[in-house]
Design an enzyme around this catalytic site. Structure first.
Site, PDB file in Angstrom:
ATOM      1  N   ASP A  72       6.245   1.634  -6.155  1.00  0.00           N
ATOM      2  CA  ASP A  72       4.970   1.276  -6.256  1.00  0.00           C
ATOM      3  C   ASP A  72       4.322   2.350  -7.134  1.00  0.00           C
ATOM      4  O   ASP A  72       4.874   3.468  -7.726  1.00  0.00           O
ATOM      5  CB  ASP A  72       4.034   1.795  -4.945  1.00  0.00           C
ATOM      6  CG  ASP A  72       4.875   2.950  -4.067  1.00  0.00           C
ATOM      7  OD1 ASP A  72       5.544   3.761  -4.596  1.00  0.00           O
ATOM      8  OD2 ASP A  72       4.459   3.044  -2.964  1.00  0.00           O
ATOM      9  N   ASP A 141       1.469   6.448   9.266  1.00  0.00           N
ATOM     10  CA  ASP A 141       1.161   5.471  10.144  1.00  0.00           C
ATOM     11  C   ASP A 141       2.033   4.412  10.035  1.00  0.00           C
ATOM     12  O   ASP A 141       1.658   3.249  10.495  1.00  0.00           O
ATOM     13  CB  ASP A 141      -0.355   4.875   9.706  1.00  0.00           C
ATOM     14  CG  ASP A 141      -0.205   4.576   7.995  1.00  0.00           C
ATOM     15  OD1 ASP A 141       0.833   4.304   7.420  1.00  0.00           O
ATOM     16  OD2 ASP A 141      -1.249   4.032   7.435  1.00  0.00           O
ATOM     17  N   HIS A 143       3.778   2.943   7.174  1.00  0.00           N
ATOM     18  CA  HIS A 143       3.652   1.912   6.216  1.00  0.00           C
ATOM     19  C   HIS A 143       4.890   1.971   5.419  1.00  0.00           C
ATOM     20  O   HIS A 143       5.426   3.450   5.211  1.00  0.00           O
ATOM     21  CB  HIS A 143       2.466   2.008   5.480  1.00  0.00           C
ATOM     22  CG  HIS A 143       2.219   3.179   4.589  1.00  0.00           C
ATOM     23  ND1 HIS A 143       1.321   4.221   4.882  1.00  0.00           N
ATOM     24  CD2 HIS A 143       2.731   3.716   3.469  1.00  0.00           C
ATOM     25  CE1 HIS A 143       1.359   4.959   4.009  1.00  0.00           C
ATOM     26  NE2 HIS A 143       2.309   4.834   3.063  1.00  0.00           N
ATOM     27  N   GLU A 148       0.299  -1.151   3.561  1.00  0.00           N
ATOM     28  CA  GLU A 148      -0.737  -0.696   4.773  1.00  0.00           C
ATOM     29  C   GLU A 148      -0.788  -1.461   5.723  1.00  0.00           C
ATOM     30  O   GLU A 148      -0.251  -2.689   5.658  1.00  0.00           O
ATOM     31  CB  GLU A 148      -2.215  -0.559   3.901  1.00  0.00           C
ATOM     32  CG  GLU A 148      -2.189   0.316   2.539  1.00  0.00           C
ATOM     33  CD  GLU A 148      -1.946   1.859   2.754  1.00  0.00           C
ATOM     34  OE1 GLU A 148      -1.060   2.322   3.818  1.00  0.00           O
ATOM     35  OE2 GLU A 148      -2.309   2.765   2.205  1.00  0.00           O
TER      36      GLU A 148
HETATM   37  C1  GLP Z   1       3.157   7.062   0.039  1.00  0.00           C
HETATM   38  C2  GLP Z   1       4.101   6.141  -0.703  1.00  0.00           C
HETATM   39  C3  GLP Z   1       5.299   5.934   0.117  1.00  0.00           C
HETATM   40  C4  GLP Z   1       5.859   7.110   0.968  1.00  0.00           C
HETATM   41  C5  GLP Z   1       4.686   7.710   1.763  1.00  0.00           C
HETATM   42  C6  GLP Z   1       5.134   9.160   2.486  1.00  0.00           C
HETATM   43  O1  GLP Z   1       2.075   6.329   0.629  1.00  0.00           O
HETATM   44  N1  GLP Z   1       3.390   5.126  -1.190  1.00  0.00           N
HETATM   45  O2  GLP Z   1       6.332   5.216  -0.450  1.00  0.00           O
HETATM   46  O3  GLP Z   1       6.981   6.742   1.679  1.00  0.00           O
HETATM   47  O4  GLP Z   1       3.751   8.214   0.856  1.00  0.00           O
HETATM   48  O5  GLP Z   1       5.393  10.051   1.630  1.00  0.00           O
HETATM   49  P1  GLP Z   1       5.969  11.499   2.025  1.00  0.00           P
HETATM   50  O6  GLP Z   1       7.403  11.057   1.706  1.00  0.00           O
HETATM   51  O7  GLP Z   1       5.451  12.516   1.151  1.00  0.00           O
HETATM   52  O8  GLP Z   1       5.518  11.719   3.417  1.00  0.00           O
END
Ligand code: GLP
Length: 264
Positions: A72, A141, A143, A148
């Protein structure tokens, strides 16, 4: 589903990097037949990236014939913005390994026609025969990528508005100011992720405990797109002890026994 529980995030990184390196080496990649790797951003994969960098430096794995697709990217952030996912990937991974820049694919969040950008992204994946292994993280949450709550399990790469929970969670990278967090992102869909031949989702820290419980024990629901992992034929969830605190003791024991070192 395989569910690997490691002691801490460092060990999650080591386990995952070694799994990925083995998959790349087994593939016997060449420029005509590259290994296609899907990648996430976020703090969770950092120990995996650090370990893969180390392995690449030691000659234990090479990314010369690996093509990557990131999950993304925010819409509207300049590519060189410190919080863009382009910048994140180059700073934390790509600049330190032997990947060819032309083999790196990241959605262009500034594309004049975002829909066409998303379609072309899917097409590039198809032309290469699909993703061999998709690595992902998970939001608090539940996702995956930016799919989402209420994202369809059949979703493909598209533009998506971010949920308030995600905006709040990600504001830690934007001076804790939610006004600075982009409202839109381009993201691969749940179905795009499920199409990968292998899928590994990482979760570390107590804030992911609820998502992990839902992923392993919960029913399938588009409220928590991580649960789609249950639909994948070769889904692997790798988490640390802190992220495993909400699962049942019996679930914990089952997977700990099943994944005992002699069975790996
Ligand atoms: C964002 C990204 C996800 C990632 C999530 C968790 O929402 N789009 O791909 O998995 O953050 O991030 P973190 O690993 O920093 O908790």
């Amino acid at each position: 589903m395989r569910f690997i529980i490691q002691e801490n995030s460092e060990k999650v990184g080591r386990w995952t990097a070694s799994y990925i390196a083995k998959a790349i080496n087994r593939h016997n990649a060449s420029s005509d037949r590259p290994f296609v790797l899907g990648l996430p951003t976020g703090s969770t994969p950092l120990p995996t990236y650090a370990r893969l960098i180390e392995m690449c430096r030691r000659g234990e794995v090479s990314f010369r014939n690996v093509v990557t697709f990131n999950m993304d990217e925010y819409v509207g952030l300049p590519e060189d913005h410190p919080q863009s996912y382009h910048r994140f990937m180059w700073d934390n991974f790509f600049s330190h390994i032997d990947i060819r820049p032309e083999n790196v694919n990241i959605l262009n969040g500034n594309a004049p026609d975002p829909e066409a950008e998303c379609e072309a992204y899917e097409q590039r994946m198809n032309e290469l025969g699909g993703i061999d292994l998709f690595l992902g993280g998970v939001g608090n949450d539940g996702h995956i990528a930016f799919n989402e709550p209420f994202s369809s399990f059949r979703s493909r790469t598209r533009i998506k508005s971010l949920a308030w929970d995600t905006i709040v969670a990600n504001s830690r990278f934007f001076d804790n100011n939610t006004d600075l967090v982009p409202r839109l992102a381009l993201t691969v869909g749940v179905d795009t992720i499920l199409d990968a031949r292998e899928l590994i989702i990482l979760a570390t820290g107590h804030s992911k405990a609820d998502a992990v419980q839902r992923a392993v024990e919960g029913p399938l629901t588009h409220l928590h797109t991580i649960t789609a992992l249950q639909l994948h034929r070769h889904g692997i969830l790798v988490c640390d002890d802190d992220a495993a605190t909400e699962i049942k003791v019996s679930t914990y024991r089952y997977f700990k026994d099943r994944e005992a070192p002699e069975l790996l």
